[in-house]
Design a protein around this motif. Structure first.
Motif, PDB file in Angstrom:
ATOM      1  N   LYS A 172       0.863  -1.174   0.000  1.00 13.34           N
ATOM      2  CA  LYS A 172       0.000   0.000   0.000  1.00 13.34           C
ATOM      3  C   LYS A 172       0.898   1.221   0.000  1.00 13.34           C
ATOM      4  CE  LYS A 172      -3.832  -2.221   0.039  1.00 13.34           C
ATOM      5  NZ  LYS A 172      -4.674  -2.216  -1.156  1.00 13.34           N
ATOM      6  N   ARG A 173       0.911   1.902  -1.140  1.00 13.11           N
ATOM      7  CA  ARG A 173       1.878   2.976  -1.366  1.00 13.11           C
ATOM      8  C   ARG A 173       1.253   4.306  -1.030  1.00 13.11           C
ATOM      9  NH1 ARG A 173       3.448   6.644  -5.212  1.00 13.11           N
ATOM     10  NH2 ARG A 173       5.658   6.698  -5.737  1.00 13.11           N
ATOM     11  N   VAL A 174       1.846   5.013  -0.091  1.00 18.36           N
ATOM     12  CA  VAL A 174       1.399   6.357   0.243  1.00 18.36           C
ATOM     13  C   VAL A 174       2.582   7.279   0.181  1.00 18.36           C
ATOM     14  CG1 VAL A 174      -0.484   5.579   1.729  1.00 18.36           C
ATOM     15  CG2 VAL A 174       1.756   5.994   2.707  1.00 18.36           C
TER      16      VAL A 174
ATOM     17  N   VAL B 265       8.532   7.120  -3.188  1.00 19.62           N
ATOM     18  CA  VAL B 265       7.738   5.912  -3.067  1.00 19.62           C
ATOM     19  C   VAL B 265       7.798   5.465  -1.621  1.00 19.62           C
ATOM     20  CG1 VAL B 265       7.506   3.509  -3.713  1.00 19.62           C
ATOM     21  CG2 VAL B 265       8.244   5.168  -5.412  1.00 19.62           C
ATOM     22  N   THR B 266       6.658   5.445  -0.959  1.00 20.71           N
ATOM     23  CA  THR B 266       6.622   4.975   0.414  1.00 20.71           C
ATOM     24  C   THR B 266       5.546   3.910   0.508  1.00 20.71           C
ATOM     25  OG1 THR B 266       5.002   6.613   1.124  1.00 20.71           O
ATOM     26  CG2 THR B 266       7.311   7.240   1.241  1.00 20.71           C
ATOM     27  N   ALA B 267       5.457   3.256   1.656  1.00 20.49           N
ATOM     28  CA  ALA B 267       4.469   2.204   1.766  1.00 20.49           C
ATOM     29  C   ALA B 267       4.085   1.978   3.204  1.00 20.49           C
ATOM     30  CB  ALA B 267       5.025   0.908   1.188  1.00 20.49           C
ATOM     31  N   GLY B 268       2.874   1.483   3.406  1.00 22.39           N
ATOM     32  CA  GLY B 268       2.401   1.194   4.733  1.00 22.39           C
ATOM     33  C   GLY B 268       2.584  -0.251   5.126  1.00 22.39           C
ATOM     34  N   GLY B 269       3.228  -1.049   4.312  1.00 19.58           N
ATOM     35  CA  GLY B 269       3.462  -2.446   4.621  1.00 19.58           C
ATOM     36  C   GLY B 269       4.481  -3.014   3.679  1.00 19.58           C
ATOM     37  N   PRO B 270       5.032  -4.186   3.988  1.00 21.63           N
ATOM     38  CA  PRO B 270       6.076  -4.768   3.149  1.00 21.63           C
ATOM     39  C   PRO B 270       5.583  -5.022   1.732  1.00 21.63           C
ATOM     40  CG  PRO B 270       5.960  -5.862   5.271  1.00 21.63           C
ATOM     41  CD  PRO B 270       4.758  -4.982   5.176  1.00 21.63           C
TER      42      PRO B 270
ATOM     43  N   GLY C 298      -3.331   0.224  -6.148  1.00 19.94           N
ATOM     44  CA  GLY C 298      -4.214  -0.186  -7.228  1.00 19.94           C
ATOM     45  C   GLY C 298      -4.528  -1.671  -7.174  1.00 19.94           C
ATOM     46  N   THR C 299      -4.991  -2.202  -8.279  1.00 17.89           N
ATOM     47  CA  THR C 299      -5.365  -3.620  -8.346  1.00 17.89           C
ATOM     48  C   THR C 299      -4.507  -4.398  -9.329  1.00 17.89           C
ATOM     49  OG1 THR C 299      -7.035  -3.161 -10.052  1.00 17.89           O
ATOM     50  CG2 THR C 299      -7.755  -3.078  -7.740  1.00 17.89           C
ATOM     51  N   MET C 300      -3.552  -3.724  -9.963  1.00 22.30           N
ATOM     52  CA  MET C 300      -2.706  -4.372 -10.951  1.00 22.30           C
ATOM     53  C   MET C 300      -1.383  -3.624 -11.030  1.00 22.30           C
ATOM     54  SD  MET C 300      -4.696  -3.029 -14.386  1.00 22.30           S
ATOM     55  CE  MET C 300      -6.291  -3.216 -13.574  1.00 22.30           C
ATOM     56  N   THR C 301      -0.373  -4.293 -11.561  1.00 17.45           N
ATOM     57  CA  THR C 301       0.899  -3.596 -11.756  1.00 17.45           C
ATOM     58  C   THR C 301       0.747  -2.590 -12.892  1.00 17.45           C
ATOM     59  OG1 THR C 301       1.770  -5.128 -13.424  1.00 17.45           O
ATOM     60  CG2 THR C 301       2.139  -5.693 -11.085  1.00 17.45           C
ATOM     61  N   PRO C 302       1.563  -1.544 -12.904  1.00 20.33           N
ATOM     62  CA  PRO C 302       1.521  -0.615 -14.038  1.00 20.33           C
ATOM     63  C   PRO C 302       1.785  -1.317 -15.366  1.00 20.33           C
ATOM     64  CG  PRO C 302       2.681   0.375 -12.197  1.00 20.33           C
ATOM     65  CD  PRO C 302       2.447  -1.054 -11.821  1.00 20.33           C
ATOM     66  N   HIS C 303       2.700  -2.296 -15.367  1.00 22.25           N
ATOM     67  CA  HIS C 303       2.958  -3.060 -16.593  1.00 22.25           C
ATOM     68  C   HIS C 303       1.687  -3.727 -17.083  1.00 22.25           C
ATOM     69  CE1 HIS C 303       4.822  -5.865 -19.427  1.00 22.25           C
ATOM     70  NE2 HIS C 303       4.257  -6.856 -18.763  1.00 22.25           N
ATOM     71  N   ASP C 304       0.975  -4.417 -16.198  1.00 23.40           N
ATOM     72  CA  ASP C 304      -0.254  -5.100 -16.603  1.00 23.40           C
ATOM     73  C   ASP C 304      -1.306  -4.107 -17.060  1.00 23.40           C
ATOM     74  OD1 ASP C 304       0.797  -7.595 -16.106  1.00 23.40           O
ATOM     75  OD2 ASP C 304      -0.126  -7.807 -14.120  1.00 23.40           O
ATOM     76  N   ALA C 305      -1.360  -2.953 -16.409  1.00 22.76           N
ATOM     77  CA  ALA C 305      -2.337  -1.942 -16.811  1.00 22.76           C
ATOM     78  C   ALA C 305      -2.135  -1.531 -18.264  1.00 22.76           C
ATOM     79  CB  ALA C 305      -2.222  -0.719 -15.900  1.00 22.76           C
TER      80      ALA C 305
ATOM     81  N   SER D  27      -1.840   2.788  -9.459  1.00 18.77           N
ATOM     82  CA  SER D  27      -0.908   1.821  -8.879  1.00 18.77           C
ATOM     83  C   SER D  27       0.310   2.486  -8.252  1.00 18.77           C
ATOM     84  CB  SER D  27      -0.453   0.828  -9.953  1.00 18.77           C
ATOM     85  OG  SER D  27      -1.553   0.072 -10.432  1.00 18.77           O
ATOM     86  N   ILE D  28       0.646   3.675  -8.721  1.00 23.80           N
ATOM     87  CA  ILE D  28       1.833   4.364  -8.214  1.00 23.80           C
ATOM     88  C   ILE D  28       1.495   5.293  -7.047  1.00 23.80           C
ATOM     89  CG2 ILE D  28       3.586   6.094  -8.803  1.00 23.80           C
ATOM     90  CD1 ILE D  28       3.759   4.781 -11.553  1.00 23.80           C
ATOM     91  N   ASN D  29       0.427   6.056  -7.180  1.00 26.91           N
ATOM     92  CA  ASN D  29       0.099   7.007  -6.105  1.00 26.91           C
ATOM     93  C   ASN D  29      -1.390   7.272  -6.003  1.00 26.91           C
ATOM     94  OD1 ASN D  29       1.021   8.532  -3.942  1.00 26.91           O
ATOM     95  ND2 ASN D  29       1.091  10.411  -5.133  1.00 26.91           N
ATOM     96  N   GLY D  30      -2.181   6.240  -6.308  1.00 25.90           N
ATOM     97  CA  GLY D  30      -3.623   6.425  -6.352  1.00 25.90           C
ATOM     98  C   GLY D  30      -4.253   6.812  -5.033  1.00 25.90           C
TER      99      GLY D  30
END
Length: 244
Positions: free
Chosen positions: A4-6, A21-26, A185-192, A205-208
């Motif tokens: 979860k990127r915040v 790029v930060t995150a709230g979990g591993p 997000g629900t998918m990687t940017p590549h998959d998007a 996916s990056i900063n939604g």
């Protein structure tokens, strides 16, 4: 566990700096695919220079192309149009995160001590203030350095400065996030991009969690403008679903 990127306290470029790029979990510790010879990059060096006329000399074209083997599907999946759209999408988000590939490290040094999650069993061996944002997608937090390093076969947990000192390593961390992490997000940017879900899904996916759904429309528009500029450079249409 889904990352979860915040962006803690960095909703925009601060004091001429960059976001992180930060995150709230591993992060999900996805392994890089086996190395295989990469095709020539769909973006030429001349086009890259056109996109980033004021870039820092650290962010070399050769460093980017040297990193491509880590994720051979990147800009090498689908039609020629899709490949160019993915390249433009990645580079547009990278440009937004780094002020046009100007900034190598996060500019707000006051945030540096805040990126150590001491609850992780491996701790912060490089120091509690060592995991600040670095590189084209501004990798931050000890658990992201650990996950990216494990996936790439590089000990970034103990040597985070490699991301700001080695251009190929720096680019690889950006490709790691792009190809393996879903963020909020629900998918990687590549998959998007390869599944034609649109540029807007890469923003999600990056900063939604900060920018999408009306959170910061100015930042979203900045990314979209860059994407449209870069698709124009590559001679391809931007497709639909540009915003989030």
């Amino acid at each position: 566990m889904v990352i979860k990127r915040v962006l803690a306290g960095l909703a925009a470029l601060i004091a001429g700096g960059t976001m992180a790029v930060t995150a709230g979990g591993p992060a999900v510790a996805s392994q890089a695919p086996a190395v295989s010879p990469s095709a020539s990059f769909i973006v030429s060096e001349a086009q890259f220079n056109q996109m980033f006329p004021n870039r820092n000399a650290f962010y070399t074209y050769s460093g980017l192309t040297a990193a491509l083997d880590a994720y051979p599907g990147f800009t090498n999946t689908g039609s020629e149009e899709v490949k160019k759209q993915e390249a433009a999408a990645f580079l547009a988000n990278v440009s937004h995160e780094t002020g046009g590939l100007v900034y190598i490290v996060e500019q707000n040094t006051g945030n540096y001590p805040h990126y150590c999650d001491a609850t992780q069993p491996y701790g912060c061996p490089a120091g509690t203030a060592a995991y600040y944002g670095r590189g084209p997608i501004q990798l931050s937090w000890n658990f992201n350095y650990k996950a990216a390093g494990d996936a790439l076969g590089i000990d970034l947990l103990h040597n985070p400065n490699l991301v700001q000192n080695d251009a190929a390593v720096s680019w690889k961390t950006g490709l790691w996030y792009w190809n393996t992490q879903t963020g909020p997000g629900t998918m990687t940017p590549h998959d998007a991009m390869v599944n034609q879900r649109g540029f807007g899904e890469t923003i999600r996916s990056i900063n939604g969690s900060i920018e999408c759904n009306g959170g910061n429309p100015g930042q979203v528009q900045s990314r979209v403008d860059l994407y449209q500029k870069f698709t124009s450079v590559l001679g391809v249409g931007p497709g639909g679903n540009l915003s989030c």
